[in-house]
Write a protein that holds these residues in place. Structure first.
Motif, PDB file in Angstrom:
ATOM      1  N   LEU A 165      45.125  82.926   2.376  1.00 46.59           N
ATOM      2  CA  LEU A 165      45.441  84.330   2.143  1.00 46.59           C
ATOM      3  C   LEU A 165      44.714  84.866   0.910  1.00 46.59           C
ATOM      4  O   LEU A 165      44.367  86.037   0.847  1.00 46.59           O
ATOM      5  N   GLY A 166      44.477  83.990  -0.071  1.00 50.71           N
ATOM      6  CA  GLY A 166      43.815  84.432  -1.292  1.00 50.71           C
ATOM      7  C   GLY A 166      42.370  84.843  -1.084  1.00 50.71           C
ATOM      8  O   GLY A 166      41.778  85.513  -1.931  1.00 50.71           O
ATOM      9  N   GLU A 167      41.768  84.420   0.051  1.00 57.87           N
ATOM     10  CA  GLU A 167      40.374  84.777   0.326  1.00 57.87           C
ATOM     11  C   GLU A 167      40.229  86.166   0.920  1.00 57.87           C
ATOM     12  O   GLU A 167      39.123  86.681   1.026  1.00 57.87           O
ATOM     13  N   ILE A 168      41.354  86.754   1.349  1.00 51.49           N
ATOM     14  CA  ILE A 168      41.312  88.091   1.937  1.00 51.49           C
ATOM     15  C   ILE A 168      41.448  89.114   0.826  1.00 51.49           C
ATOM     16  O   ILE A 168      42.392  89.073   0.030  1.00 51.49           O
ATOM     17  N   SER A 169      40.521  90.042   0.739  1.00 55.32           N
ATOM     18  CA  SER A 169      40.546  91.027  -0.336  1.00 55.32           C
ATOM     19  C   SER A 169      41.755  91.953  -0.179  1.00 55.32           C
ATOM     20  O   SER A 169      42.242  92.173   0.930  1.00 55.32           O
TER      21      SER A 169
ATOM     22  N   THR B  81      55.428  84.265  -0.760  1.00 57.73           N
ATOM     23  CA  THR B  81      54.071  83.733  -0.724  1.00 57.73           C
ATOM     24  C   THR B  81      53.970  82.426  -1.502  1.00 57.73           C
ATOM     25  O   THR B  81      54.838  82.097  -2.315  1.00 57.73           O
ATOM     26  N   GLU B  82      52.888  81.692  -1.254  1.00 58.14           N
ATOM     27  CA  GLU B  82      52.622  80.449  -1.984  1.00 58.14           C
ATOM     28  C   GLU B  82      51.537  80.707  -3.024  1.00 58.14           C
ATOM     29  O   GLU B  82      50.424  81.082  -2.699  1.00 58.14           O
ATOM     30  N   GLY B  83      51.876  80.538  -4.296  1.00 65.72           N
ATOM     31  CA  GLY B  83      50.875  80.645  -5.359  1.00 65.72           C
ATOM     32  C   GLY B  83      50.511  82.069  -5.720  1.00 65.72           C
ATOM     33  O   GLY B  83      50.858  83.032  -5.047  1.00 65.72           O
ATOM     34  N   ASP B  84      49.759  82.180  -6.808  1.00 65.99           N
ATOM     35  CA  ASP B  84      49.422  83.492  -7.359  1.00 65.99           C
ATOM     36  C   ASP B  84      48.295  84.191  -6.616  1.00 65.99           C
ATOM     37  O   ASP B  84      48.233  85.410  -6.575  1.00 65.99           O
ATOM     38  N   SER B  85      47.360  83.415  -6.029  1.00 71.66           N
ATOM     39  CA  SER B  85      46.215  84.055  -5.381  1.00 71.66           C
ATOM     40  C   SER B  85      46.653  84.871  -4.167  1.00 71.66           C
ATOM     41  O   SER B  85      46.244  86.025  -3.998  1.00 71.66           O
ATOM     42  N   ALA B  86      47.500  84.289  -3.329  1.00 71.71           N
ATOM     43  CA  ALA B  86      47.978  85.004  -2.141  1.00 71.71           C
ATOM     44  C   ALA B  86      48.870  86.169  -2.537  1.00 71.71           C
ATOM     45  O   ALA B  86      48.744  87.273  -2.005  1.00 71.71           O
ATOM     46  N   SER B  87      49.775  85.928  -3.491  1.00 73.15           N
ATOM     47  CA  SER B  87      50.683  87.000  -3.896  1.00 73.15           C
ATOM     48  C   SER B  87      49.918  88.136  -4.566  1.00 73.15           C
ATOM     49  O   SER B  87      50.310  89.305  -4.461  1.00 73.15           O
ATOM     50  N   GLY B  88      48.802  87.802  -5.217  1.00 72.22           N
ATOM     51  CA  GLY B  88      48.006  88.847  -5.853  1.00 72.22           C
ATOM     52  C   GLY B  88      47.425  89.813  -4.856  1.00 72.22           C
ATOM     53  O   GLY B  88      47.476  91.043  -5.045  1.00 72.22           O
ATOM     54  N   SER B  89      46.880  89.307  -3.754  1.00 75.64           N
ATOM     55  CA  SER B  89      46.295  90.181  -2.733  1.00 75.64           C
ATOM     56  C   SER B  89      47.359  91.055  -2.084  1.00 75.64           C
ATOM     57  O   SER B  89      47.156  92.254  -1.880  1.00 75.64           O
ATOM     58  N   ILE B  90      48.513  90.459  -1.750  1.00 74.27           N
ATOM     59  CA  ILE B  90      49.584  91.242  -1.120  1.00 74.27           C
ATOM     60  C   ILE B  90      50.126  92.284  -2.093  1.00 74.27           C
ATOM     61  O   ILE B  90      50.377  93.429  -1.718  1.00 74.27           O
TER      62      ILE B  90
END
Length: 630
Positions: free
Chosen positions: A554-558, A411-420
């Motif tokens: 991706l970070g906008e998806i809960s 993933t790119e960045g922490d926001s996307a990786s956080g959701s996954i």
């Protein structure tokens, strides 16, 4: 305290053949999938049918096979002897019924257990079989293994053979569709292994005159081969090999016409025999990794009554060529020792070029030895508390009888990786987080893999430093935003894999994650849409001005929503190569030819508008902008 459950005679039940196949399809066809990977179950269904037609050809009946395919339906027609008319229904609906148990009739067949066609029948919404034999024909139809139509025999003017049509069950293969490029590769392998066979696929003709030599011509990067392809043939064995410029080892191995994508005893024996023969020929104790570096090879053997490690027959387990024959290791070792040694003695230019390639690999290995040790020590320390990797509990290389399907999301960045990370299956799904855009490594040597901390950690997370045999995650999924930056990161990651680990891509391990672009919902229903067309269909279905949300990243998806998109309904776009010339492909897209690439982008620019037209002012501005991917 555990609840008391009655365990008595009523607890024991027997499933009929189709119930068992439908309840445990993985036992018969491996993973299910949606057709986005070359080894998904829908392609195994097709292979099971075509294998029977190939066996007819091998037995001397039927030189042509016709395959027609849409996104969801397949038809296969051969011109073999045809199923005996009185046994048409039994052969597709009774387990362990077939004509291949007598080894005298099918000495070196692939399909020996009488299961394949029955599995296709049981796992299809619609299945028909029609046999043509000596001027008469018999047809039967099934739905999910249940006989629905049994026509009496009648006269026909058609040539002998068998025709099968099927539509896989979409309740088992969810959201599936056949991808012609995967089927085309399968068909090429069939004709490479069966000289004289013609396969007509969707009105295109496939045939081969030179066997495995043609396979390497098609799959190898011809412009970068170090010496002409070595082609060796013997009784029940055929080999083609050369060395290229790319990193890694690339093998195409076959047993009785079956593509053993996971190798097995024959592939291991070949790798060992090549090293031993070359060491003895040159009288030098070369390192085995230097001899095999950049090798591209194909090996096909015929084994009597082969033993595979699963019903999908992707790995040979047999230790002997036949009940009374030598071991596979001895058979292949003796052949390679004799034929390859003779070839090198007769072709001095090839022998010199091969030695030069080995010495080049040796120099490169020694050149990076120092930085490699430092990088590996650094990676081992980082692995104890690696913030980039959220690992899973099971891995593809774990020592199990059946390898566990595992996934690494990049993933790119922490926001996307956080959701996954919050929504993933912690047992089989891991996450590797990039800090930003990785380095464009096109044209660089493998030294950069060790010098670049992020690449080095990714290499160690995948466990691919010494090849892909011990790969920890068999699904490598690039999960980036569907915007310009996300697309750029995809390109940079694909460049990394194609530059240094092309066998990962060629083996079908790399793919792109699809995530929904829109959420359309009302008070009763929510529909996630992956395209504008799906969005329009959802609006039409829900009506009355539903709420529409556009996901920009991706970070906008809960996390709760993300779990819906990476589970059993995951949608993946496979990364595959239509063109074997990897160097030219990367040079065009990732090299320094920016004016040429700029013109290509401008000429193919498309704006997603209702009229699908390009704003003339925007095009004029683009003409004056240097588009640099590198």
């Amino acid at each position: 305290m555990a609840e008391n459950v009655n365990y008595n005679d009523d607890s024991i039940r027997s499933l009929d053949w189709k119930e068992h196949i439908r309840l445990r399809p993985g036992m018969y066809i491996g993973k299910l999938g949606d057709g986005s990977a070359f080894d998904d179950g829908v392609y195994v269904l097709l292979k099971e049918i075509v294998d029977n037609s190939i066996d007819e050809f091998v037995m001397g009946s039927g030189k042509t096979i016709e395959i027609n395919m849409g996104e969801h339906k397949v038809s296969v027609r051969d011109y073999g002897r045809g199923i005996p008319l009185g046994k048409v229904i039994d052969c597709v609906s009774k387990i362990n019924t077939g004509g291949k148990y007598d080894s005298k009739a099918f000495q070196k067949s692939v399909g020996l257990n009488g299961v394949g066609t029955k599995a296709v029948n049981a796992l299809s919404n619609f299945f028909t079989v029609q046999s043509y034999r000596e001027g008469r024909t018999k047809i039967a139809e099934f739905e999910k293994g249940e006989l629905t139509r049994d026509e009496p025999e009648k006269e026909t003017t058609q040539r002998n053979g068998t025709a099968i049509n099927f539509i896989p069950d979409d309740s088992i293969f969810r959201h599936y569709r056949f991808r012609p490029e995967f089927v085309e590769n399968m068909i090429w392998n069939y004709v490479f292994l069966n000289s004289g066979l013609t396969i007509n696929f969707n009105n295109k003709k496939y045939l081969s005159e030179r066997g495995l030599y043609d396979l390497l011509v098609r799959n190898a990067d011809a412009e970068n081969l170090r010496y002409p392809i070595i082609h060796l043939k013997g009784a029940d064995i055929e080999i083609a090999m050369t060395h290229g410029q790319s990193y890694g080892e690339e093998y195409y191995s076959f047993v009785n016409g079956q593509h053993t994508t996971q190798g097995g005893t024959h592939q291991a024996a070949f790798r060992e025999a090549v090293v031993k023969t070359i060491k003895e020929f040159y009288g030098k104790d070369f390192d085995a990794s230097d001899i095999r570096a950049s090798i591209v090879a194909a090996i096909a053997v015929k084994v009597q009554e082969p033993v595979f490690e699963s019903q999908t027959k992707t790995k040979l387990g047999s230790q002997n060529v036949g009940p009374d024959g030598p071991s596979v290791r001895t058979f292949i070792g003796d052949f390679v020792k004799r034929e390859l040694d003779n070839y090198l003695h007769k072709n001095q230019a090839t022998a010199d070029a091969l030695k030069a390639r080995i010495l080049q690999s040796e120099r490169e290995r020694k050149d990076i030895a120092g930085i490699k040790k430092l990088a590996n020590d650094r990676a081992k320390k980082a692995s104890l508390h690696n913030r980039k990797l959220r690992d899973c509990k099971l891995h593809f290389d774990d020592n199990h009888e059946r390898k566990q399907e595992t996934t690494l999301f990049i993933t790119e960045g922490d926001s996307a990786s956080g959701s996954i990370t919050k929504s993933r299956d912690v047992h089989t799904q891991a996450v590797f987080s990039l800090k930003g855009k990785p380095l464009n490594c096109f044209g660089l040597t493998k030294k950069v893999v060790y010098e670049n901390e992020e690449f080095n950690l990714l290499q160690h997370a995948l466990n691919i430093e010494d090849g892909i045999e011990n790969l920890r995650y068999n699904n490598i999924v690039i999960a980036t935003d569907a915007d310009v930056d996300g697309m750029h990161i995809r390109l940079l990651l694909m460049t990394f894999f194609l530059q240094f680990f092309p066998d990962l891509v060629k083996a079908g391990h790399v793919s792109i994650l699809q995530t929904p672009l829109f959420r359309v919902r009302n008070k009763k229903e929510t529909i996630y849409c992956y395209s504008d067309e799906e969005r329009r269909n959802a609006i039409a279905k829900l009506g009355n001005k539903p709420e529409i949300t556009r996901f920009k990243g991706l970070g906008e998806i809960s996390p709760d929503e993300f779990g819906l998109f990476i589970g059993k309904d995951i949608r993946l776009d496979p990364v595959y190569l239509r063109d074997a010339n990897v160097k030219a492909l990367l040079e065009y897209f990732m090299g320094k030819n920016t004016p040429t690439r700029q013109q290509h982008i401008v000429n193919n620019l498309r704006v997603e508008k209702d009229d699908e037209s390009v704003n003339p002012l925007l095009k004029e501005q683009l003409d004056n902008v240097e588009l640099a991917v590198a």
